[in-house]
Scaffold this active site. Structure first.
Site, PDB file in Angstrom:
ATOM      1  N   ASP A 136       0.824  -1.214   0.000  1.00 13.49           N
ATOM      2  CA  ASP A 136       0.000   0.000   0.000  1.00 13.49           C
ATOM      3  C   ASP A 136       0.862   1.269   0.000  1.00 13.49           C
ATOM      4  OD1 ASP A 136      -1.910  -1.865   0.302  1.00 13.49           O
ATOM      5  OD2 ASP A 136      -2.691  -1.156   2.226  1.00 13.49           O
ATOM      6  N   HIS A 154       3.622  -2.396   3.062  1.00 16.00           N
ATOM      7  CA  HIS A 154       3.635  -1.026   2.535  1.00 16.00           C
ATOM      8  C   HIS A 154       4.922  -0.760   1.758  1.00 16.00           C
ATOM      9  CE1 HIS A 154       0.598  -0.807   5.723  1.00 16.00           C
ATOM     10  NE2 HIS A 154       0.073   0.191   5.025  1.00 16.00           N
TER      11      HIS A 154
END
Lengths: 710, 158
Positions: free
Chosen positions: A90, A242
């Site tokens: 992400d 992430h």
């Protein structure tokens, strides 16, 4: 008035352009503000969006991480098949970490799903292209990473659309996968989150939550990330990591360990779509791609404009502070200089001729002439030059039958010509030029010419005060005269670069006027033009603040506009005419490199930039915390008020009108800079401008009669 | 009368200046700039014409920018919601498909979305999950707060 015909040819198109430009600037600044989260409360979690879980179906909260909410509201959730892991990243793309993660994935022939932030896609489209080119998949993670649960429906929609367009522009593909910002595992979905998910589903997205949230953003250590990412008992899993939003070195290291371990355990590492057997990313329509490209350009421009604005604001603030400091220092020096002079008795310097050019000044002329005749200076000769008035200006003066007053009539030829006629008729070596609407204090003539005891001084500016100080407009102009013009003049005297002796009250040596060939007529600001010429011919020009003349300031915005238009355009003409002073030596060079540069910066460039500053203020109101805006605003106002108070005190004025200072920011300020823009356009277009008269009602005399301003 | 002697009360220091000025012709020369054209004036109209071109250019640029902004920030391009394929590969976990209005219904075995389920729900509340649903506290089973990564913008350095 002759100006009327000319004014019908005034350019207007630039007002439309300016409006359009300011709208675009505001829109771009706002876009940048939204993207950069300007004014958002620093780091940390978003405000929890609705604590409850009411309305979240158990099919979601207890189901798999990939959620499909059908148009009828029914929700289905799926997990990954056994032996399959879908790594998801992400908050990217990130110029540092995304390439490293892609390198690791490529090394182990693994594919992953990247939930990208739209604004980041626009910044680094190459990275997104690389993500897709290497067999990975891209999903939507919104455009600006807001907590969707707390946003209205239109904003949710916009976040998804913009991101889809950005992805389309970068890769030519569409995606049907979406992960809401701050998402985690299915049992963490709350009411507001679910509402946002439903909105996203309505736009056509499958929602991808996670089985394993590695919480790598908190940098818990490589081992912790690795173990959080490893599924138990060969179960399938969507793993959340992430690649953006901070230092992701631990994520990269964990990935380097995780991928061989998964491979060893017999796992397939696939994209979410591959693992679920969903169709791969589709191809985007041309319209979508064009919209995406437009968005990217708008975003880049907005970032650029925001930076320019910051630079501009800083430059403006620094310049203003420097000017303020210089003004205060030079004002003090000037005060000390004058104090020495004022201790001496007033000297008699021979007869003085006062020239009053008058064009339709019936309202004021009697007061003007009477005030001059009443002067306490022994020898004052008054010459009124009636410049072809259509009212009975000349008759009014003649009927007064005052001694030492001479009326000369000439056909209308303009103020410079009238002044020259008067100068030719004058019999004294000291000539005072006075506007027909100005009323002198009794001691003004005597005080004004005192500096002429110094033979080097060729011109002296008196102190013009606004007589009609009723209403906002009057008070604003009063303040401007006192804190703008008067502080400036003290500074110009000390800097030996006086650009203007005002037409309302100024004294010249006849020789100085002869040196420059009389009053020039090629500019609309003949006073500025004349003063510059006198300074350039080597005479010193000073400011005598104790010689006071009352003037009637324009009483309507329209009249003020016309007066300032003429001043501004005329000053530009004079500056251009005397531009050679910039490279001259001696007195002329001082005028050029100090006076002309000062005028260029503070009366031309800063006003031209001022509309953008106002737009930035508007943007600040919308985006910056109100407390910050308030603090900046009041700091600025306080500084201005203190300067004004100092200037008022120097001039022996009351502090009363200070309350109108904050209000100056809303109408007066805009008028002052719009007039500069208009003048600039007129100058560039080379159009003809004529004297635009200000209608007078004759209040300057009342001010003198009352001893105080009305 | 133009050549009056210097006034007796003139200060000594000023006297020479005054006298010198009187010795010369005190009249300013007829203003030589009278024939000059006003500064900035362009009688040919060429500059005005040129400005029109500049205005048109700036106008085109402004319209382009506005169009870009409008194109950029408007226009919904919805994608069609894909369905899940038949779960031949899916042996992982039980599939659950429930409408919000019957959130406590038994898990649906097939994993295919219940296309007909809306029949069982009030038509108005069908699209707004939760609208027709009584909050059911018993459903909360140890929900943890949403995990929230630190604000991604905050640590980004630009």
């Amino acid at each position: 008035v002759s100006g009327r015909r000319a004014s019908s040819r005034q350019p207007r198109a630039h007002w439309i352009l300016l409006t359009l430009g300011l709208i675009i600037l505001l829109a771009e600044l706002c876009l940048n503000g939204v993207i950069r989260h300007v004014g958002a409360e620093g780091a940390g979690a978003p405000v929890a969006s609705g604590g409850g879980t009411a309305g979240v179906p158990t099919s979601v909260s207890e189901g798999g991480p990939v959620v499909r909410i059908a148009p009828d509201g029914s929700a289905t959730a799926r997990g990954l098949p056994d032996g399959t892991v879908a790594l998801t990243f992400d908050d990217g793309p990130d110029p540092v970490w995304t390439p490293r993660i892609l390198d690791v994935l490529a090394r182990y022939h693994a594919h992953a799903t990247f939930f990208v932030i739209g604004s980041q896609v626009n910044e680094y489209p190459d990275l997104v292209r690389r993500i897709v080119a290497e067999g990975n998949e891209v999903g939507v993670h919104t455009f600006t990473h807001p907590d969707l649960g707390g946003e209205p429906s239109w904003r949710r929609q916009l976040e998804l659309t913009l991101t889809a367009n950005a992805i389309a522009a970068a890769t030519g593909r569409t995606t049907t996968l979406m992960r809401p910002p701050y998402a985690s595992e299915p049992d963490a979905v709350r009411t507001a989150d679910y509402a946002a998910m439903t909105d996203a589903a309505r736009s056509g997205y499958l929602i991808v939550l996670a089985d394993h949230d590695t919480r790598d953003w908190a940098q818990p250590g490589v081992s912790a990330i690795e173990s959080a990412a490893t599924p138990a008992n060969s179960a399938g899993a969507v793993v959340m990591m992430h690649d953006g939003g901070g230092d992701r070195s631990q994520t990269v290291d964990a990935l380097n360990r995780l991928l061989p371990a998964l491979e060893h355990a017999g796992y397939q590492t696939e994209t979410v779509s591959q693992a679920l057997g969903l169709p791969a990313m589709g191809s985007a329509t041309t319209v979508t791609r064009v919209r995406g490209e437009a968005l990217r350009m708008a975003q880049l421009l907005s970032g650029f404009l925001a930076q320019i604005m910051i630079v501009l604001l800083n430059v403006a603030v620094v310049l203003s502070l420097v000017r303020l400091a210089v003004q205060l220092i030079t004002a003090r020096i000037h005060v000390r200089r004058r104090r020495t002079r004022h201790r001496r008795r007033l000297a008699y310097l021979g007869p003085v001729s006062v020239i009053v050019p008058a064009y339709n000044e019936a309202a004021n002329i009697a007061d003007t002439v009477r005030s001059l005749v009443r002067s306490d200076y022994p020898h004052v000769e008054v010459i009124v030059v009636d410049d072809g008035s259509t009212d009975d200006t000349a008759t009014i003066v003649a009927r007064l039958r005052l001694p030492n007053v001479q009326v000369i009539r000439q056909p209308n030829a303009g103020k410079p010509s009238a002044l020259n006629t008067g100068i030719r008729a004058a019999r004294s070596d000291i000539v005072i030029l006075v506007d027909g609407d100005t009323v002198f204090e009794r001691d003004a003539v005597g005080r004004l010419i005192q500096p002429f005891t110094d033979p080097d001084i060729g011109g002296i500016s008196g102190n013009t005060k606004v007589a009609n100080r009723r209403g906002l407009l009057g008070r604003w102009q009063h303040l401007e005269y006192v804190m703008g013009f008067n502080l400036d003049r003290r500074m110009f005297e000390i800097g030996e670069c006086m650009p203007t002796i005002p037409g309302a009250i100024g004294a010249f040596r006849r020789r100085a006027l002869g040196d420059v060939g009389g009053v020039p007529s090629t500019t609309l600001a003949e006073d500025t033009d004349l003063t510059m010429a006198v300074v350039r011919s080597g005479w010193r020009v000073v400011y005598e603040e104790s010689a006071i003349a009352w003037t009637e300031a324009p009483s309507t915005l329209h009249q003020l506009w016309r007066q300032r238009y003429r001043w501004c355009f005329g000053t530009m003409q004079a500056m251009w005419k005397h531009r050679a002073a910039l490279v001259d030596g001696g007195a002329s060079g001082r005028l050029g490199r100090r006076g002309l540069l000062y005028l260029t910066v503070f009366q031309l460039l800063l006003p031209l930039a001022a509309p953008a500053v106002d737009i930035y203020g508007l943007y600040g109101l919308l985006f910056l915390p109100w407390l910050t805006v308030l603090a900046v605003w009041s700091g600025f106002l306080l500084l201005q008020a203190m300067t004004a108070a100092y200037a008022l005190r120097l001039d022996g004025e009351r502090l009363g009108p200070l309350w109108t200072l904050p209000l100056q920011q809303v109408v007066y300020r805009q008028l002052m800079y719009l007039v500069v823009i208009q003048s600039m356009i007129a100058a560039l277009s080379g159009i003809r401008l004529r004297w635009q008269r200000v209608a007078r009602i004759g209040v300057a005399g009342e001010a003198l009669g009352a001893g105080r301003p009305v | 009368m133009r050549m009056r002697p210097a006034h007796p009360r003139v200060l000594d220091e000023d006297e020479p200046t005054v006298r010198v000025s009187l010795d010369r012709d005190p009249r300013p020369a007829p203003v030589n700039s009278q024939h000059d054209k006003p500064v900035f004036l362009d009688r040919s109209g060429r500059r005005r014409h040129g400005m029109m071109f500049v205005f048109v250019g700036a106008g085109v640029l402004a319209v382009l920018l506005l169009t870009t902004l409008t194109l950029a920030l408007t226009g919904n391009s919805p994608v069609s919601l894909p369905g899940f394929p038949d779960a031949t590969r899916n042996a992982g976990r039980p599939q659950v498909a429930v409408t919000p209005s019957s959130s406590r219904a038994a898990p649906h075995g097939s994993g295919v979305p219940l296309s007909g389920s809306s029949v069982a729900t009030p038509s108005l509340s069908a699209t707004t999950p939760g609208a027709g649903v009584t909050p059911t506290p018993s459903v909360t089973h140890g929900k943890k707060p949403t995990d929230t990564p630190s604000h991604p913008q905050s640590s980004r350095t630009r």
